[in-house]
Design a protein around this motif. Sequence first.
Motif, short mmCIF file in Angstrom:
data_model
loop_
_atom_site.label_atom_id
_atom_site.label_comp_id
_atom_site.label_asym_id
_atom_site.label_seq_id
_atom_site.Cartn_x
_atom_site.Cartn_y
_atom_site.Cartn_z
N PRO A 14 0.84 -1.21 0.00
CA PRO A 14 0.00 0.00 0.00
C PRO A 14 0.87 1.25 0.00
O PRO A 14 2.04 1.18 0.35
CB PRO A 14 -0.78 -0.12 1.31
CG PRO A 14 -0.73 -1.56 1.66
CD PRO A 14 0.60 -2.06 1.14
N PRO A 15 0.27 2.38 -0.35
CA PRO A 15 -1.16 2.60 -0.52
C PRO A 15 -1.64 2.31 -1.94
O PRO A 15 -0.87 2.40 -2.90
CB PRO A 15 -1.33 4.08 -0.21
CG PRO A 15 -0.04 4.70 -0.66
CD PRO A 15 1.02 3.64 -0.40
N TYR A 16 -2.91 1.94 -2.04
CA TYR A 16 -3.63 1.80 -3.30
C TYR A 16 -5.11 1.90 -2.97
O TYR A 16 -5.48 2.04 -1.79
CB TYR A 16 -3.27 0.51 -4.04
CG TYR A 16 -3.40 -0.75 -3.21
CD1 TYR A 16 -4.63 -1.39 -3.07
CD2 TYR A 16 -2.30 -1.32 -2.59
CE1 TYR A 16 -4.75 -2.54 -2.31
CE2 TYR A 16 -2.40 -2.47 -1.85
CZ TYR A 16 -3.63 -3.09 -1.70
OH TYR A 16 -3.75 -4.22 -0.96
N TYR A 17 -5.96 1.83 -3.97
CA TYR A 17 -7.40 1.99 -3.74
C TYR A 17 -8.14 0.69 -4.02
O TYR A 17 -7.73 -0.09 -4.89
CB TYR A 17 -7.97 3.10 -4.64
CG TYR A 17 -7.66 4.46 -4.11
CD1 TYR A 17 -8.60 5.16 -3.35
CD2 TYR A 17 -6.43 5.06 -4.32
CE1 TYR A 17 -8.31 6.41 -2.83
CE2 TYR A 17 -6.13 6.31 -3.81
CZ TYR A 17 -7.08 6.98 -3.07
OH TYR A 17 -6.79 8.21 -2.55
N TYR A 67 -8.90 -3.36 -7.53
CA TYR A 67 -7.82 -2.61 -6.91
C TYR A 67 -7.15 -1.73 -7.94
O TYR A 67 -6.91 -2.17 -9.08
CB TYR A 67 -6.81 -3.57 -6.29
CG TYR A 67 -7.40 -4.45 -5.22
CD1 TYR A 67 -7.60 -3.98 -3.92
CD2 TYR A 67 -7.80 -5.75 -5.51
CE1 TYR A 67 -8.16 -4.79 -2.94
CE2 TYR A 67 -8.35 -6.56 -4.54
CZ TYR A 67 -8.53 -6.07 -3.26
OH TYR A 67 -9.09 -6.88 -2.29
N TRP A 68 -6.84 -0.50 -7.52
CA TRP A 68 -6.31 0.52 -8.43
C TRP A 68 -5.14 1.24 -7.78
O TRP A 68 -5.13 1.46 -6.57
CB TRP A 68 -7.42 1.51 -8.78
CG TRP A 68 -8.56 0.80 -9.43
CD1 TRP A 68 -9.64 0.22 -8.81
CD2 TRP A 68 -8.71 0.49 -10.81
NE1 TRP A 68 -10.44 -0.40 -9.73
CE2 TRP A 68 -9.89 -0.25 -10.97
CE3 TRP A 68 -7.95 0.80 -11.94
CZ2 TRP A 68 -10.34 -0.69 -12.21
CZ3 TRP A 68 -8.40 0.36 -13.18
CH2 TRP A 68 -9.59 -0.38 -13.30
N ASP A 70 -4.19 4.33 -7.98
CA ASP A 70 -4.47 5.65 -7.43
C ASP A 70 -5.89 6.06 -7.80
O ASP A 70 -6.57 5.38 -8.57
CB ASP A 70 -3.45 6.69 -7.92
CG ASP A 70 -3.30 6.70 -9.43
OD1 ASP A 70 -4.32 6.62 -10.14
OD2 ASP A 70 -2.15 6.79 -9.91
N GLU A 71 -6.32 7.17 -7.25
CA GLU A 71 -7.69 7.64 -7.47
C GLU A 71 -7.92 8.04 -8.92
O GLU A 71 -9.01 7.83 -9.48
CB GLU A 71 -8.00 8.79 -6.53
CG GLU A 71 -9.47 9.08 -6.43
CD GLU A 71 -9.81 10.04 -5.31
OE1 GLU A 71 -11.00 10.11 -4.98
OE2 GLU A 71 -8.91 10.73 -4.78
N LYS A 104 -9.27 3.72 0.50
CA LYS A 104 -7.82 3.76 0.31
C LYS A 104 -7.22 2.72 1.26
O LYS A 104 -7.44 2.76 2.47
CB LYS A 104 -7.27 5.15 0.63
CG LYS A 104 -5.79 5.26 0.36
CD LYS A 104 -5.30 6.67 0.57
CE LYS A 104 -3.82 6.79 0.22
NZ LYS A 104 -3.35 8.17 0.46
N GLU A 106 -4.37 1.31 3.31
CA GLU A 106 -3.15 1.84 3.93
C GLU A 106 -2.27 0.77 4.54
O GLU A 106 -1.07 0.98 4.73
CB GLU A 106 -3.53 2.89 4.97
CG GLU A 106 -4.24 4.08 4.33
CD GLU A 106 -4.60 5.16 5.33
OE1 GLU A 106 -4.35 4.98 6.54
OE2 GLU A 106 -5.13 6.19 4.89
#
Length: 115
Positions: A14-17, A67-68, A70-71, A104, A106
Amino acid sequence: MSIPPPGFAPLPDPPYYAVIFASLRGAPDDGYGAMAAEMAALAARQPGYLGVESARDGTGFGLTVSYWADETALIAWKAVAKHQLAQRLGKDRWYLHYALRVAKVERQYEGPEGR
């Protein structure tokens, strides 16, 4: 990053979305399976895509978590025209109810030994 067991997405630190999509199917398949497969393949080709995990039970309740990185990536995925068509068909044909949540990530750890 180690190779996860089948069904688990191989994710970076992480981090990822995470986009969490819970749904209750009501209608017969009527093209749902084909559209779901097409969306999975299309999502996998999008910049910033990291992976997906999905399950559905016998009552029609399902969870799909994509899962991505970033935003920006997940907002771009929402804007893809074919994905927007799938969303409309879901609302009009396939889902009795759905909920979408964006989070998000973390921290993460895996088991059985955990962290």
